[in-house]
Motif scaffolding. Structure first.
Motif, PDB file in Angstrom:
ATOM      1  N   GLN A 237      -6.556  -9.913  14.545  1.00 43.12           N
ATOM      2  CA  GLN A 237      -7.324  -9.042  15.438  1.00 43.12           C
ATOM      3  C   GLN A 237      -6.617  -7.697  15.615  1.00 43.12           C
ATOM      4  O   GLN A 237      -7.235  -6.639  15.487  1.00 43.12           O
ATOM      5  CB  GLN A 237      -7.460  -9.765  16.776  1.00 43.12           C
ATOM      6  CG  GLN A 237      -8.341  -9.143  17.790  1.00 43.12           C
ATOM      7  CD  GLN A 237      -8.518 -10.105  18.954  1.00 43.12           C
ATOM      8  OE1 GLN A 237      -9.275 -11.046  18.866  1.00 43.12           O
ATOM      9  NE2 GLN A 237      -7.801  -9.869  20.027  1.00 43.12           N
ATOM     10  N   ALA A 238      -5.324  -7.732  15.883  1.00 51.25           N
ATOM     11  CA  ALA A 238      -4.540  -6.498  16.049  1.00 51.25           C
ATOM     12  C   ALA A 238      -4.498  -5.703  14.747  1.00 51.25           C
ATOM     13  O   ALA A 238      -4.622  -4.470  14.763  1.00 51.25           O
ATOM     14  CB  ALA A 238      -3.128  -6.826  16.526  1.00 51.25           C
ATOM     15  N   ASP A 239      -4.334  -6.391  13.627  1.00 48.73           N
ATOM     16  CA  ASP A 239      -4.293  -5.711  12.329  1.00 48.73           C
ATOM     17  C   ASP A 239      -5.600  -4.969  12.056  1.00 48.73           C
ATOM     18  O   ASP A 239      -5.589  -3.824  11.601  1.00 48.73           O
ATOM     19  CB  ASP A 239      -4.022  -6.706  11.194  1.00 48.73           C
ATOM     20  CG  ASP A 239      -2.605  -7.255  11.198  1.00 48.73           C
ATOM     21  OD1 ASP A 239      -1.741  -6.716  11.931  1.00 48.73           O
ATOM     22  OD2 ASP A 239      -2.360  -8.245  10.472  1.00 48.73           O
ATOM     23  N   ILE A 240      -6.725  -5.622  12.326  1.00 49.32           N
ATOM     24  CA  ILE A 240      -8.032  -4.996  12.097  1.00 49.32           C
ATOM     25  C   ILE A 240      -8.199  -3.780  13.002  1.00 49.32           C
ATOM     26  O   ILE A 240      -8.578  -2.694  12.551  1.00 49.32           O
ATOM     27  CB  ILE A 240      -9.176  -6.009  12.312  1.00 49.32           C
ATOM     28  CG1 ILE A 240      -9.168  -7.067  11.205  1.00 49.32           C
ATOM     29  CG2 ILE A 240     -10.535  -5.299  12.373  1.00 49.32           C
ATOM     30  CD1 ILE A 240     -10.088  -8.256  11.465  1.00 49.32           C
ATOM     31  N   LEU A 241      -7.910  -3.952  14.284  1.00 52.20           N
ATOM     32  CA  LEU A 241      -8.082  -2.847  15.235  1.00 52.20           C
ATOM     33  C   LEU A 241      -7.144  -1.684  14.923  1.00 52.20           C
ATOM     34  O   LEU A 241      -7.551  -0.517  14.982  1.00 52.20           O
ATOM     35  CB  LEU A 241      -7.872  -3.340  16.664  1.00 52.20           C
ATOM     36  CG  LEU A 241      -8.959  -4.279  17.184  1.00 52.20           C
ATOM     37  CD1 LEU A 241      -8.519  -4.936  18.481  1.00 52.20           C
ATOM     38  CD2 LEU A 241     -10.277  -3.548  17.361  1.00 52.20           C
ATOM     39  N   ASP A 242      -5.899  -1.983  14.580  1.00 53.90           N
ATOM     40  CA  ASP A 242      -4.943  -0.925  14.237  1.00 53.90           C
ATOM     41  C   ASP A 242      -5.378  -0.187  12.974  1.00 53.90           C
ATOM     42  O   ASP A 242      -5.343   1.043  12.924  1.00 53.90           O
ATOM     43  CB  ASP A 242      -3.539  -1.499  14.037  1.00 53.90           C
ATOM     44  CG  ASP A 242      -2.875  -1.917  15.341  1.00 53.90           C
ATOM     45  OD1 ASP A 242      -3.421  -1.621  16.431  1.00 53.90           O
ATOM     46  OD2 ASP A 242      -1.806  -2.561  15.271  1.00 53.90           O
TER      47      ASP A 242
ATOM     48  N   LEU B 222      -8.085   1.785  16.412  1.00 57.01           N
ATOM     49  CA  LEU B 222      -8.179   1.494  17.851  1.00 57.01           C
ATOM     50  C   LEU B 222      -6.892   0.820  18.311  1.00 57.01           C
ATOM     51  O   LEU B 222      -6.867  -0.351  18.661  1.00 57.01           O
ATOM     52  CB  LEU B 222      -9.381   0.585  18.141  1.00 57.01           C
ATOM     53  CG  LEU B 222     -10.746   1.230  18.082  1.00 57.01           C
ATOM     54  CD1 LEU B 222     -11.841   0.191  18.261  1.00 57.01           C
ATOM     55  CD2 LEU B 222     -10.882   2.319  19.143  1.00 57.01           C
ATOM     56  N   LYS B 223      -5.828   1.599  18.315  1.00 59.40           N
ATOM     57  CA  LYS B 223      -4.523   1.055  18.697  1.00 59.40           C
ATOM     58  C   LYS B 223      -4.382   1.034  20.204  1.00 59.40           C
ATOM     59  O   LYS B 223      -5.035   1.780  20.910  1.00 59.40           O
ATOM     60  CB  LYS B 223      -3.412   1.893  18.071  1.00 59.40           C
ATOM     61  CG  LYS B 223      -3.478   1.869  16.559  1.00 59.40           C
ATOM     62  CD  LYS B 223      -2.388   2.674  15.931  1.00 59.40           C
ATOM     63  CE  LYS B 223      -2.638   2.694  14.431  1.00 59.40           C
ATOM     64  NZ  LYS B 223      -1.478   2.751  13.652  1.00 59.40           N
ATOM     65  N   ARG B 224      -3.501   0.170  20.670  1.00 57.81           N
ATOM     66  CA  ARG B 224      -3.231   0.068  22.115  1.00 57.81           C
ATOM     67  C   ARG B 224      -2.571   1.311  22.621  1.00 57.81           C
ATOM     68  O   ARG B 224      -1.835   1.983  22.040  1.00 57.81           O
ATOM     69  CB  ARG B 224      -2.330  -1.117  22.403  1.00 57.81           C
ATOM     70  CG  ARG B 224      -3.075  -2.423  22.279  1.00 57.81           C
ATOM     71  CD  ARG B 224      -2.269  -3.481  22.893  1.00 57.81           C
ATOM     72  NE  ARG B 224      -2.942  -3.786  24.148  1.00 57.81           N
ATOM     73  CZ  ARG B 224      -2.873  -4.925  24.757  1.00 57.81           C
ATOM     74  NH1 ARG B 224      -2.131  -5.850  24.293  1.00 57.81           N
ATOM     75  NH2 ARG B 224      -3.510  -5.154  25.867  1.00 57.81           N
TER      76      ARG B 224
END
Length: 162
Positions: free
Chosen positions: A151-156, A160-162
């Motif tokens: 999930q983090a890999d896709i968003l990054d 859409l990074k934190r």
């Protein structure tokens, strides 16, 4: 990927947020290398409506942020009656992976609480639901680690990074 987005909110979801959902899910589909004929839907709603769904289908008496209903291909009944067709015909038949329901109220609440953008939270929730439709889960610690990293890999990778 064929993606239907339904806006069931009272105020209407801004076009840029609908476009973000479309874009991030198309990106996630390519990231997972889903077939072009994959279908799914996303329904955007308020806390009251998702509360009813959560109560009815999960027995949980509260609003939640996202609920996914996957259409399982490994149904035992379906296995008893397999369809036999050539690969060319099979490639033309759409594969519906399921439906995601998102509380837009929760998107705003959680973005504020977590201190990141509304867009980041919206992307996070739809990708989270999307991964559930594709067989990922977080019931066990090891599964959670795999799902949340993906999930983090896709968003990054999408931006859409934190």
């Amino acid at each position: 990927m064929d993606l239907e987005i339904y806006d069931k909110t009272q105020d209407g979801v801004p076009a840029e947020h609908v476009n973000l959902i479309q874009d991030v899910l198309q990106y996630a589909g390519k990231y997972l290398k889903l077939a072009d004929n994959t279908e799914m839907s996303v329904t955007l709603m308020n806390n009251e409506d998702i509360h009813r769904i959560n109560q009815q289908y999960r027995g949980v008496d509260r609003a939640t942020d996202v609920i996914s209903f996957a259409i399982e291909d490994d149904d035992e009944e379906a296995a008893d009656f397999p369809l036999v067709m050539d690969d060319e015909l099979a490639a033309e038949i759409p594969e519906n992976i399921g439906d995601i329901f998102v509380s837009m109220d929760k998107v705003a609440e959680q973005a504020d609480y977590l201190g990141h953008s509304y867009e980041r939270e919206l992307g996070f929730l739809v990708v989270h639901g999307f991964l559930h439709l594709n067989g990922y889960d977080h019931m066990e610690p090891e599964d959670e680690k795999v799902m949340f990293k993906l999930q983090a890999d896709i968003l990054d990778a999408y931006g859409l990074k934190r």
